[in-house]
Design a protein around this motif. Sequence first.
Motif, PDB file in Angstrom:
ATOM      1  N   UNK A   1     -10.449  -2.408   5.533  1.00 25.61           N
ATOM      2  CA  UNK A   1     -10.025  -1.396   4.898  1.00 25.61           C
ATOM      3  C   UNK A   1     -10.785  -0.424   4.345  1.00 25.61           C
ATOM      4  N   UNK A   2     -11.907  -0.998   3.855  1.00 20.20           N
ATOM      5  CA  UNK A   2     -12.858  -0.360   2.887  1.00 20.20           C
ATOM      6  C   UNK A   2     -14.066  -0.129   3.776  1.00 20.20           C
ATOM      7  N   UNK A   3     -14.057  -0.450   5.189  1.00 19.97           N
ATOM      8  CA  UNK A   3     -15.191  -0.317   5.895  1.00 19.97           C
ATOM      9  C   UNK A   3     -16.462  -1.085   5.255  1.00 19.97           C
ATOM     10  N   UNK A   4     -16.333  -2.489   4.892  1.00 24.70           N
ATOM     11  CA  UNK A   4     -17.538  -2.875   4.254  1.00 24.70           C
ATOM     12  C   UNK A   4     -17.955  -4.137   5.009  1.00 24.70           C
ATOM     13  N   UNK A   5     -18.618  -3.978   6.004  1.00 22.58           N
ATOM     14  CA  UNK A   5     -18.958  -5.206   7.057  1.00 22.58           C
ATOM     15  C   UNK A   5     -19.558  -6.337   6.157  1.00 22.58           C
ATOM     16  N   UNK A   6     -20.253  -6.010   5.249  1.00 26.56           N
ATOM     17  CA  UNK A   6     -20.989  -7.110   4.391  1.00 26.56           C
ATOM     18  C   UNK A   6     -20.098  -8.028   3.788  1.00 26.56           C
TER      19      UNK A   6
ATOM     20  N   UNK B   1      -9.405 -14.493   4.477  1.00 30.04           N
ATOM     21  CA  UNK B   1      -8.784 -13.543   5.542  1.00 30.04           C
ATOM     22  C   UNK B   1      -8.251 -12.254   4.841  1.00 30.04           C
ATOM     23  N   UNK B   2      -7.729 -12.671   3.670  1.00 31.15           N
ATOM     24  CA  UNK B   2      -7.299 -11.462   2.793  1.00 31.15           C
ATOM     25  C   UNK B   2      -8.371 -10.413   2.552  1.00 31.15           C
ATOM     26  N   UNK B   3      -9.470 -11.077   2.018  1.00 28.58           N
ATOM     27  CA  UNK B   3     -10.878 -10.298   1.875  1.00 28.58           C
ATOM     28  C   UNK B   3     -11.399  -9.715   3.247  1.00 28.58           C
ATOM     29  N   UNK B   4     -11.124 -10.267   4.172  1.00 33.81           N
ATOM     30  CA  UNK B   4     -11.541  -9.681   5.539  1.00 33.81           C
ATOM     31  C   UNK B   4     -10.802  -8.320   5.840  1.00 33.81           C
TER      32      UNK B   4
ATOM     33  N   UNK C   1       0.838  -1.086   0.035  1.00 28.66           N
ATOM     34  CA  UNK C   1       0.079  -0.028  -0.096  1.00 28.66           C
ATOM     35  C   UNK C   1       0.811   1.297   0.047  1.00 28.66           C
ATOM     36  N   UNK C   2       1.884   1.156   0.612  1.00 31.09           N
ATOM     37  CA  UNK C   2       2.620   2.539   0.756  1.00 31.09           C
ATOM     38  C   UNK C   2       3.560   2.628  -0.336  1.00 31.09           C
TER      39      UNK C   2
END
Lengths: 406, 406
Positions: A256-261, A248-251, A187-188
């Motif tokens: 990161x994207x604040x998508x609890x669904x 767990x990558x997806x979690x 990311x950096x």
Amino acid sequence: MKYMDFKKLENQYKTELLDNVLPFWLEHSLDKEFGGYFTCLNRKGNVFDTDKFIWLQARQVWMFSMMYNNVEKCREWLDCALLGGEFLKNHGHDGNLNWYFSLDRKGNPLIEPYNIFSYTFATMAFAQLGKATGNAEYAEIARKTFDIILSKTDNPKGKWNKAVAGTRPLKNFALPMILCNLGLEIEHLLDESMLKELMESCIHEIMDVFYRPELGGIIVENVTVDGELSDTFDGRLLNPGHAIEAMWFLMNLGERLQRPELINDAVKITVKMLEYGWDKEYGGIFYFMDRLGHPTQQLEWDQKLWWVHIESLISLLKGYSFTKSQECLDWYQKVHDYTWKHFKDDEYPEWYGYLNRRGEVLLPLKGGKWKGCFHVPRGMYQCWKILEKINSEENIGITKQIISYS
Amino acid sequence: MKYMDFKKLENQYKTELLDNVLPFWLEHSLDKEFGGYFTCLNRKGNVFDTDKFIWLQARQVWMFSMMYNNVEKCREWLDCALLGGEFLKNHGHDGNLNWYFSLDRKGNPLIEPYNIFSYTFATMAFAQLGKATGNAEYAEIARKTFDIILSKTDNPKGKWNKAVAGTRPLKNFALPMILCNLGLEIEHLLDESMLKELMESCIHEIMDVFYRPELGGIIVENVTVDGELSDTFDGRLLNPGHAIEAMWFLMNLGERLQRPELINDAVKITVKMLEYGWDKEYGGIFYFMDRLGHPTQQLEWDQKLWWVHIESLISLLKGYSFTKSQECLDWYQKVHDYTWKHFKDDEYPEWYGYLNRRGEVLLPLKGGKWKGCFHVPRGMYQCWKILEKINSEENIGITKQIISYS
């Protein structure tokens, strides 16, 4: 019924990482003469082969850099990472950052750069090492290698691809799955719009293409380029460990994207793949399966592999930490018990990698061509940190969480 | 102590071939719509995948042509051979006799011609089919393909070879071993001097290069191009079934060239590789081993494969028929008992191919990507004919040969 002691568990993973697993690699794997690491280590840690596989060289650089960056500024860890980083920089590629698959002990190339994952692990390694050292050259290697990966996504094997073009174009789950993790890893080094695009594209590939609600909610390893199921050996293939690791990558992306669904979906798929892949007769998770129940091509289909189980622990524990799902916790307990009982070697350090269907040791090695300093220590680190978070959130010494326990 | 009833045995192999195995393939494998054969057949013979693998297509053409040539001018056998022969002629290669590895059901190429053994089995197939039909076109395909094989011996994989040239040049046992057999298979298409040269070269490669007296008389799978041992994964690899199969090819050469000492050597190596490869704990012959006892790369190393056991039966029985070695006969009895007990399916026709170390069925298939109409029926045919020879030589109804029997 049993109480789960999260504090004790946290300490268990942490201690295993810091007092058992990392010391094993520091003691046995460093090639102080030629640089890089030995990874073919027998039960006691003795070197039985000196070839150097880029996946494993890079993953060990990543592991020790990551520990240095995230846990403690320990000089021994950084030196270890640099030993591999310099070796990889000097010998791991062809001069144009095309990363070989393997080298001999001295660094002479053995196998050509046919394997895209040599590139992805090199990217992870140099991104973390760049962060640890502040050395811009390392960061540049990471960034440039990442660009090459993106240029190869359509035909990762390039000229070594043995599939005749056009007859049966399939796409494979592994690359989007790895990119899912790689994005946050580097990311950096990426600008925000590129990162966003990468994350969205990976989420799309996994959730809209390889995840198949019509099959009861499992993830398949290969689909046609049009996103259709294929009734062929490749198209019927399931790799539960692979699918579960991706969750767990997806979690992490969901967080990161604040998508609890998205996190909820990943938890559901984790549980579904475990139900599907769990060996009801002998316990443990199968390596390969055929979604129609036909015989697989893979003769090792029924074996129990370390990484499959360790990645499952991460996904289950992370899933629980986000959702507090009881189902997740029950599965976590079951996989934890199996994994620690069968893979950990109680007499010598580090863990076994390969068990037969019955959970008996198939290969008495601690490292080889594919098992290095990666899944075991990364898993210990991840579980430690997730448990630390659970414990700090609940803010009591011992969390007594009642779980149903078989 | 037990009497061995060679007459009963002869009948057992003959009956299994003619009443069980060949009818299975005639009933289940013929693709009357698109030509060629289905080889992915489940326990009952139902097709579970329709891809067509050139190794297996060619081997079935060879098998039925050979039966037609050597056993009986049965029209059904010839028609079966022609169904595969025409399919291979029309779809199996790129127009220049570069033989693909696999095709889809209709004959569209799936995997490029990277595998030299697609060529060797095509040569065998068309040589026998040419003999069966008298069709010069088939013989020409065999002869031309054979020339291409010879032109490729230095780098069989061609552009698909992933080994970096020069770093660790190894040579592999498989090609000289297969050529050893192929020479006699296509004898009618070669002139005498070429055949002689080929035979001598194969004998040299096997006995002077891959056979290693300094290791106690075993055969290794890979050596350096200079003929030295290599302490690497490939250089440590043993494949007992491979070595043992080569020994009956070598006995055939010994018979053809009237060299009893070659036959004696081949018998000794057969017994040595069996002693080495036999699983003392569970019985059966290991698939892969490491000559220094290190873990193998191959996760399937401890599995028990049909072809390994069936080829061993041929070598042991042939060795016994030439030398009357008691050791050979004892081993034959042991392998015969294991093989018929574990691989033969008593409920449905044809044999299982893949067992786990304990001898339990690992994949409940009768045919797949690698198991077709070849090792089982060829082995039944070979053992039948060797026993027929033993029986006719001894010229009595029941030979009572006392054997020591565990």
